[in-house]
Structures are given as structure tokens and as C-alpha cells.
Write a protein that holds these residues in place. Sequence first.
Motif, PDB file in Angstrom:
ATOM      1  N   GLY A  17      17.227 -22.078  16.865  1.00  0.00           N
ATOM      2  CA  GLY A  17      18.417 -21.210  16.774  1.00  0.00           C
ATOM      3  C   GLY A  17      19.064 -20.657  18.114  1.00  0.00           C
ATOM      4  O   GLY A  17      18.244 -20.090  19.020  1.00  0.00           O
ATOM      5  N   SER A  18      20.252 -20.645  18.398  1.00  0.00           N
ATOM      6  CA  SER A  18      21.058 -20.338  19.403  1.00  0.00           C
ATOM      7  C   SER A  18      21.892 -18.941  19.202  1.00  0.00           C
ATOM      8  O   SER A  18      21.878 -18.540  18.037  1.00  0.00           O
ATOM      9  N   GLU A  19      22.664 -18.630  20.111  1.00  0.00           N
ATOM     10  CA  GLU A  19      23.430 -17.645  20.000  1.00  0.00           C
ATOM     11  C   GLU A  19      22.633 -16.164  19.792  1.00  0.00           C
ATOM     12  O   GLU A  19      23.009 -15.477  18.957  1.00  0.00           O
ATOM     13  N   ILE A  20      21.349 -16.131  20.384  1.00  0.00           N
ATOM     14  CA  ILE A  20      20.486 -15.064  20.432  1.00  0.00           C
ATOM     15  C   ILE A  20      20.437 -14.307  21.426  1.00  0.00           C
ATOM     16  O   ILE A  20      20.239 -14.791  22.581  1.00  0.00           O
ATOM     17  N   GLY A  21      20.672 -12.909  21.224  1.00  0.00           N
ATOM     18  CA  GLY A  21      20.675 -11.896  22.646  1.00  0.00           C
ATOM     19  C   GLY A  21      21.902 -11.690  23.249  1.00  0.00           C
ATOM     20  O   GLY A  21      21.971 -10.961  23.984  1.00  0.00           O
ATOM     21  N   ARG A  22      22.735 -12.312  22.858  1.00  0.00           N
ATOM     22  CA  ARG A  22      24.314 -12.130  23.456  1.00  0.00           C
ATOM     23  C   ARG A  22      24.839 -10.898  22.933  1.00  0.00           C
ATOM     24  O   ARG A  22      25.429 -10.107  23.654  1.00  0.00           O
ATOM     25  N   LEU A  23      24.579 -10.543  21.930  1.00  0.00           N
ATOM     26  CA  LEU A  23      24.901  -9.239  20.983  1.00  0.00           C
ATOM     27  C   LEU A  23      23.653  -8.616  20.296  1.00  0.00           C
ATOM     28  O   LEU A  23      22.650  -9.189  20.244  1.00  0.00           O
ATOM     29  N   PRO A  24      23.877  -7.535  20.082  1.00  0.00           N
ATOM     30  CA  PRO A  24      22.757  -6.708  19.480  1.00  0.00           C
ATOM     31  C   PRO A  24      22.295  -7.469  18.060  1.00  0.00           C
ATOM     32  O   PRO A  24      23.383  -7.642  17.344  1.00  0.00           O
ATOM     33  N   PRO A  25      21.043  -7.600  17.955  1.00  0.00           N
ATOM     34  CA  PRO A  25      20.648  -8.263  16.439  1.00  0.00           C
ATOM     35  C   PRO A  25      20.954  -7.776  15.247  1.00  0.00           C
ATOM     36  O   PRO A  25      20.831  -6.529  15.448  1.00  0.00           O
ATOM     37  N   GLN A  26      21.362  -8.282  14.407  1.00  0.00           N
ATOM     38  CA  GLN A  26      21.881  -7.395  12.993  1.00  0.00           C
ATOM     39  C   GLN A  26      20.984  -8.190  11.814  1.00  0.00           C
ATOM     40  O   GLN A  26      20.313  -9.344  12.021  1.00  0.00           O
ATOM     41  N   PHE A  27      20.867  -7.524  10.800  1.00  0.00           N
ATOM     42  CA  PHE A  27      20.053  -8.243   9.582  1.00  0.00           C
ATOM     43  C   PHE A  27      20.428  -9.347   9.253  1.00  0.00           C
ATOM     44  O   PHE A  27      19.850 -10.056   8.704  1.00  0.00           O
ATOM     45  N   GLY A  28      21.911  -9.544   9.263  1.00  0.00           N
ATOM     46  CA  GLY A  28      22.498 -10.908   8.677  1.00  0.00           C
ATOM     47  C   GLY A  28      22.057 -12.209   9.560  1.00  0.00           C
ATOM     48  O   GLY A  28      21.536 -13.095   9.106  1.00  0.00           O
ATOM     49  N   ASP A  29      21.873 -11.708  10.885  1.00  0.00           N
ATOM     50  CA  ASP A  29      21.363 -12.921  12.020  1.00  0.00           C
ATOM     51  C   ASP A  29      19.712 -13.266  11.497  1.00  0.00           C
ATOM     52  O   ASP A  29      19.245 -14.481  11.208  1.00  0.00           O
ATOM     53  N   ALA A  30      18.976 -12.293  11.007  1.00  0.00           N
ATOM     54  CA  ALA A  30      17.646 -12.497  10.948  1.00  0.00           C
ATOM     55  C   ALA A  30      17.648 -13.257   9.451  1.00  0.00           C
ATOM     56  O   ALA A  30      16.627 -14.086   9.171  1.00  0.00           O
ATOM     57  N   SER A  31      18.542 -12.660   8.540  1.00  0.00           N
ATOM     58  CA  SER A  31      18.488 -13.555   7.240  1.00  0.00           C
ATOM     59  C   SER A  31      18.843 -14.953   7.572  1.00  0.00           C
ATOM     60  O   SER A  31      18.340 -15.767   6.580  1.00  0.00           O
ATOM     61  N   LYS A  32      19.782 -15.191   8.305  1.00  0.00           N
ATOM     62  CA  LYS A  32      20.165 -16.765   8.549  1.00  0.00           C
ATOM     63  C   LYS A  32      18.936 -17.482   9.036  1.00  0.00           C
ATOM     64  O   LYS A  32      18.690 -18.544   8.509  1.00  0.00           O
ATOM     65  N   ILE A  73      11.344 -10.926  10.744  1.00  0.00           N
ATOM     66  CA  ILE A  73      12.465 -11.517  12.065  1.00  0.00           C
ATOM     67  C   ILE A  73      13.351 -10.471  12.595  1.00  0.00           C
ATOM     68  O   ILE A  73      13.322 -10.447  13.642  1.00  0.00           O
ATOM     69  N   TYR A  74      13.905  -9.571  11.589  1.00  0.00           N
ATOM     70  CA  TYR A  74      14.694  -8.626  12.104  1.00  0.00           C
ATOM     71  C   TYR A  74      14.104  -7.534  13.014  1.00  0.00           C
ATOM     72  O   TYR A  74      14.578  -7.327  13.983  1.00  0.00           O
ATOM     73  N   TYR A  75      12.904  -7.234  12.535  1.00  0.00           N
ATOM     74  CA  TYR A  75      11.997  -6.343  13.296  1.00  0.00           C
ATOM     75  C   TYR A  75      11.610  -6.776  14.872  1.00  0.00           C
ATOM     76  O   TYR A  75      11.871  -5.988  15.666  1.00  0.00           O
ATOM     77  N   ALA A  76      11.366  -8.107  14.671  1.00  0.00           N
ATOM     78  CA  ALA A  76      10.836  -8.856  15.842  1.00  0.00           C
ATOM     79  C   ALA A  76      12.072  -8.937  16.644  1.00  0.00           C
ATOM     80  O   ALA A  76      11.811  -8.600  18.076  1.00  0.00           O
ATOM     81  N   MET A  77      13.157  -9.229  16.149  1.00  0.00           N
ATOM     82  CA  MET A  77      14.417  -9.405  16.957  1.00  0.00           C
ATOM     83  C   MET A  77      14.648  -7.955  17.775  1.00  0.00           C
ATOM     84  O   MET A  77      15.133  -8.038  18.973  1.00  0.00           O
ATOM     85  N   LYS A  78      14.515  -6.933  16.978  1.00  0.00           N
ATOM     86  CA  LYS A  78      14.899  -5.374  17.793  1.00  0.00           C
ATOM     87  C   LYS A  78      13.941  -5.163  18.829  1.00  0.00           C
ATOM     88  O   LYS A  78      14.154  -4.704  19.932  1.00  0.00           O
ATOM     89  N   GLU A  79      12.609  -5.431  18.735  1.00  0.00           N
ATOM     90  CA  GLU A  79      11.443  -5.317  19.474  1.00  0.00           C
ATOM     91  C   GLU A  79      11.766  -6.338  20.747  1.00  0.00           C
ATOM     92  O   GLU A  79      11.474  -5.577  21.867  1.00  0.00           O
ATOM     93  N   GLY A  80      12.223  -7.523  20.447  1.00  0.00           N
ATOM     94  CA  GLY A  80      12.388  -8.229  21.658  1.00  0.00           C
ATOM     95  C   GLY A  80      13.528  -7.858  22.345  1.00  0.00           C
ATOM     96  O   GLY A  80      13.624  -8.054  23.578  1.00  0.00           O
ATOM     97  N   ALA A  81      14.609  -7.407  21.791  1.00  0.00           N
ATOM     98  CA  ALA A  81      15.692  -7.161  22.376  1.00  0.00           C
ATOM     99  C   ALA A  81      15.556  -5.879  23.438  1.00  0.00           C
ATOM    100  O   ALA A  81      15.995  -5.893  24.488  1.00  0.00           O
TER     101      ALA A  81
END
Length: 294
Positions: free
Chosen positions: A150-165, A235-243
Amino acid sequence: MLSQTKQLIPVLAVQCQQQRGMANLKAIGLRLKSVKNIQKITQSMKMVSAAKYARAERDLKAARPLGNAAQSFYEKAEVAAESKDAPKELYIAMTSDRGLAGAVHTSICKTIRAELAEKANTDNIKIVCVGDKSRAFFQRWNRNNILMVGSEIGRLPPQFGDASKVANAILTSGYEFDSGKMLYNKYNSVVSYTTTTIPIFSQETVSNADKISVYDSLDADVIQSYMEYSLASLIYYAMKEGACSEQSSRMTAMDNSSKNAGEMIDKLTITFNRTRQAVITGELIEIISGAAAL
């Protein structure tokens, strides 16, 4: 004539030293200018990361209840991976596309690589790389185990839609895993984060849990719907923690880089002044030697 030639020898030597000094002086000046420009860039990146970190910390507070709720369901239902001779395993590496943040991405990849090194057979293990940093790492070490990227991760704040994809891509990939792990960086403080593992279970494992009967009206469709939502939530929670961990780590890394650049500038300035003084002294010696030769 011989006496005049002897007098010109030290003058020529001084001229050669002067030319070498001028060349060194120019090189030091270019290096000093380059380091000053790098310091300006690192200071600007630190300010940008500080602003993004403040927003990421606010977003993380709203995302933590989703992750905690999904994990508490597995704990209360006592969901555990079934023991099999050759289970199919799945690893999800939660990284991003951007670097210059210390070892925030490398720690996740090295943890997965260490676990894979302990296994005798890795044919039944697949890795989902969320972010280009994990993709670049595992393409070098475990290329055959990569399931998807999965690419285009981290350039913008993560959204729940990104985690759903990401969750939908994993569930529709066709890889039927028995157990899985999702590794991410859990934010502790501005200067601290911890590489944490969240277990991922299949629908069959959840259906065969010991205390799943505590919950009423649970059929296969309900469990499948909940598995899709819980995976997206985790995944959304992990994205927010990682960001949040990434921005705090980048802010600390740019601060250290700016301090190191400042120390290098001080040393180069001293060297530049000494070299310039040596060139001036050489010119004075040349003038005095020329006057004495007349």
C-alpha cells in the motif's frame, strides 16, 4: 645569476603554498555554505513536524477508543489462534512513505525480520507492506513473502476511508490466513514510542472462540461484518499511532540534525579563519621576500 636563482626558490615555494591555501579556503567556504543551507532545511522541517505533531496528537485521542474497543472484544471472547502443524500466517507492517524520522520505520521491519528468521519454514507466511518504507525493506530481505503493498501513506493525515481500503484489500486478497499480526509504533511521549503487536484473527477462529456464545444473535453474516469493521478500526488506530510517533520522531531527528549542523558550522568557521589567516601570512611573506630580493 646563481645567487639570484637561490633567492627566487623560497619565493616560488611560498607561491605554491599560497595557491594551495586559496584552493583549501575555497573548498572550506563551499562546505560551510552547504552546511548552513542544510541547517536551514532541518530547522524548517522541525517547525513543520511540530505543527503536524500537534494535530496528530489531537487526532490520536479520538482514534484510541476504536482500537481499544476492537481489542477488548477479542479479549472478552477469549479468541486465540488454533494450533496447526503448518498454519498460514500474515504480518501487517504499518509504516509510511516518508523518511527522515529516525528508526521509526526500521524498528517495525527489523522486528518482523527477526521473527521470520526464527521460523524453519517461511513459505506459509505473507507480509502486507503498508507504506513504501516497509516495501523497500522487505524487497531486499523477504521479497517472496510480500503479499501486497500500500502506497501514498503518510503524506496526508490518515482517514478511516484509507484504513477501510487496506482492510478490504487484505480480506479480498484470496489469502486465507489462520493467524496474523499487525505491527505498529505505539506513541508514548515526544521522545518515546514502542513497537507493538496486535493479533489478527480469521473469521473461523473467532467463530470457534470459547466465549463467543456470550454474545447473542451472532451468525456468520454478523461475524463477517464485524470482522471487516474491526480490522478497519484496528488499522485506522495503528495508522494514527504511527503518524503521531512518526511526527514526534521526525521533530526530534531534525532537532538533533540542526544541533549537529551548528557544531559543524562552528568547526568549519574556525578552520576557515585559520586557513584565511595562513593565506594572508603567506602573502606577507611573499611581499617581504620580494622586497628583500631587490
